[in-house]
Design a protein around this motif. Structure first.
Motif, short mmCIF file in Angstrom:
data_model
loop_
_atom_site.label_atom_id
_atom_site.label_comp_id
_atom_site.label_asym_id
_atom_site.label_seq_id
_atom_site.Cartn_x
_atom_site.Cartn_y
_atom_site.Cartn_z
N UNK A 48 0.84 -1.19 0.00
CA UNK A 48 0.00 0.00 0.00
C UNK A 48 0.87 1.25 0.00
N UNK A 49 0.46 2.30 -0.70
CA UNK A 49 1.23 3.55 -0.69
C UNK A 49 1.22 4.17 0.70
N UNK A 50 2.23 4.98 0.95
CA UNK A 50 2.25 5.79 2.17
C UNK A 50 1.13 6.83 2.10
N UNK A 51 0.74 7.43 3.22
CA UNK A 51 -0.29 8.49 3.16
C UNK A 51 0.05 9.61 2.19
N UNK A 52 1.34 9.98 2.12
CA UNK A 52 1.75 11.03 1.19
C UNK A 52 1.55 10.59 -0.26
N UNK A 53 1.95 9.36 -0.58
CA UNK A 53 1.79 8.87 -1.95
C UNK A 53 0.32 8.65 -2.30
N UNK A 54 -0.49 8.28 -1.31
CA UNK A 54 -1.93 8.17 -1.55
C UNK A 54 -2.50 9.52 -1.97
N UNK A 55 -2.06 10.60 -1.30
CA UNK A 55 -2.52 11.94 -1.67
C UNK A 55 -2.06 12.30 -3.08
#
Length: 274
Positions: A48-55
């Protein structure tokens, strides 16, 4: 934030669908500035992407992060509801071509006063209470005017880094002492923006004050209407020096022209619908 197995599977399936509709995976990775090998793990559900990459991913596709975890069948229904292709349909429509041709005839007056590079100031719809400084360029293409402008948003986690970029391209119509603009967002291809501006000369500086309205092509981004101030920088096209100045600024930043700040006010008149 931990995600269960169903959420991971939903995310990877939805991400694959989005990539299928936006060209090659390499192009998507390049535009989002993410590693291709790592992105492949997102697509396969291995990571899963990090929260930053999800954004970053959500911003690129013009979606909210929670929408990316929707049930795949529901997500496909939303995506295939023509939200992502509205701008392409508009661009190809004969009605738009007729409108542009008519406006070119009406815009045959003196255009030299508006050509060149402008700093563009408006309150940000993303960084609440902050002023976005973008670069706006008007140029002549054969018999009519066109423009493009670029926005850069710094990362929440590291303000020295750029989190995402928007690029807009469109037409300019000088009519009755006013400047009308219509443009399309060129990276995510999910927004249509209109503007109307009045030229103003204050002391030795040239400004254009007006209103811009952004209409998203998806149901997940809020439409908005806000005041915009354009401050003339000089002739020609955008250069590196103009792009280096693009950022989000605190209202008290001394680099914002006093005249622009007076016109923009405190941002309370910005309208968002959603």
């Amino acid at each position: 934030m931990e995600h269960d197995g169903n959420q991971v599977a939903h995310f990877s399936a939805n991400l694959r669908l989005l990539c299928e509709r936006h060209g090659s995976i390499s192009a998507v990775c390049r535009k989002i500035n993410l590693n291709r090998q790592q992105f492949n793990k997102y697509l396969s559900g291995l990571h899963m992407p990090s929260p930053q990459n999800l954004r970053l991913i959500a911003n690129y596709f013009g979606l909210s992060v929670p929408i990316l975890f929707s049930q795949p069948d529901e997500f496909r229904t939303l995506v295939e509801g023509n939200f992502f292709h509205a701008m392409e349909n508009v661009r190809r429509s004969p009605e738009l071509n007729k409108f542009v041709e008519a406006m070119i005839v009406e815009s045959s007056g003196d255009q030299k006063e508006v050509l060149g590079v402008w700093d563009r100031y408006q309150y940000s719809s993303i960084y609440k209470g902050f002023i976005l400084r973008s670069a706006f360029c008007i140029y002549k293409n054969n018999q009519f005017l066109q423009h493009y402008y670029i926005e850069r948003f710094p990362s929440y986690d590291d303000p020295t880094k750029t989190e995402y970029v928007f690029k807009y391209y469109g037409f300019v119509f000088p009519v009755a002492g006013r400047l009308f603009t219509a443009d399309f967002e060129g990276i995510q291809r999910n927004e249509l923006t209109f503007g109307v501006y009045a030229p103003v000369k204050r002391s030795s500086s040239k400004f254009m004050f007006g209103i811009a309205t952004g209409i998203a092509a998806t149901m997940f981004r809020q439409p908005y209407s806000t005041k915009v101030a354009l401050h003339y920088r000089g002739p020609g096209l955008l250069k590196r020096e103009h792009l280096d100045a693009l950022t989000v600024l605190d209202r008290g930043d001394p680099s914002i022209p006093r005249e622009a700040l007076q016109f923009l006010g405190d941002g309370s008149e910005m309208i968002q619908l959603g």
